[in-house]
Design a protein around this motif. Sequence first.
Motif, mmCIF file in Angstrom:
data_model
loop_
_atom_site.group_PDB
_atom_site.id
_atom_site.type_symbol
_atom_site.label_atom_id
_atom_site.label_comp_id
_atom_site.label_asym_id
_atom_site.label_seq_id
_atom_site.Cartn_x
_atom_site.Cartn_y
_atom_site.Cartn_z
ATOM 1 N N SER A 20 0.802 -1.227 0.000
ATOM 2 C CA SER A 20 0.000 0.000 0.000
ATOM 3 C C SER A 20 0.834 1.277 0.000
ATOM 4 N N MET A 70 -5.683 -5.587 -2.581
ATOM 5 C CA MET A 70 -6.057 -6.644 -1.645
ATOM 6 C C MET A 70 -5.741 -8.021 -2.219
ATOM 7 N N PRO A 121 -7.246 -8.172 5.613
ATOM 8 C CA PRO A 121 -8.157 -7.022 5.544
ATOM 9 C C PRO A 121 -8.191 -6.202 6.830
ATOM 10 N N VAL A 122 -7.993 -6.857 7.962
ATOM 11 C CA VAL A 122 -7.993 -6.141 9.244
ATOM 12 C C VAL A 122 -6.817 -5.169 9.305
ATOM 13 N N PHE A 124 -5.022 -4.123 6.808
ATOM 14 C CA PHE A 124 -5.147 -3.153 5.720
ATOM 15 C C PHE A 124 -6.036 -1.990 6.127
ATOM 16 N N SER A 125 -7.170 -2.286 6.755
ATOM 17 C CA SER A 125 -8.071 -1.202 7.169
ATOM 18 C C SER A 125 -7.461 -0.366 8.287
ATOM 19 N N ILE A 126 -6.721 -0.992 9.189
ATOM 20 C CA ILE A 126 -6.059 -0.232 10.261
ATOM 21 C C ILE A 126 -4.999 0.690 9.678
ATOM 22 N N LYS A 128 -4.864 1.874 6.650
ATOM 23 C CA LYS A 128 -5.558 2.935 5.887
ATOM 24 C C LYS A 128 -6.004 4.057 6.821
ATOM 25 N N MET A 129 -6.604 3.677 7.979
ATOM 26 C CA MET A 129 -7.079 4.694 8.921
ATOM 27 C C MET A 129 -5.898 5.491 9.490
ATOM 28 N N GLU A 132 -4.389 7.787 6.590
ATOM 29 C CA GLU A 132 -5.300 8.805 6.067
ATOM 30 C C GLU A 132 -5.498 9.944 7.052
#
Length: 133
Positions: A20, A70, A121-122, A124-126, A128-129, A132
């Motif tokens: 990412s 992903m 995915p867990v 990845f979302s952490i 990203k947050m 960002e």
Amino acid sequence: NLWGVVPDIFLVTVIVLSVSERGLWSIYFAFAISLLQDCFAPGMYFNAMTKTLLAGWVVSVRQRFFGDEMTLMAILVAVATPLFWILALGFVGVGEISFWVLLLIIIKILLTIVLNLIFVPVIFSITKMVFES
């Protein structure tokens, strides 16, 4: 922890960040986090060497990959997990292995792959947050 199998959160994190972020920063992070992992695990800087090389390789692959991030993360986690198990077993030196021990190792590798894929995915979302904000 699933039947004594623990996911390699550091491996998943290194792959997710390398895919990412796509930069030299992810390689530095891979070295730092794997050096921390080596402080708590046996092995002479095994994680620091291998995960830093993995991060560099993932960054170079990511630049040539056209598709969903992903999907690439899941493929890399599914490939890197057994490779790390095999390298770690070779690094520690297993010796002679019976059929049942080999079967148990294969089952543990497969369970580790599944657990690592669940965490993609867990993490990845952490990340990203975090990046960002």
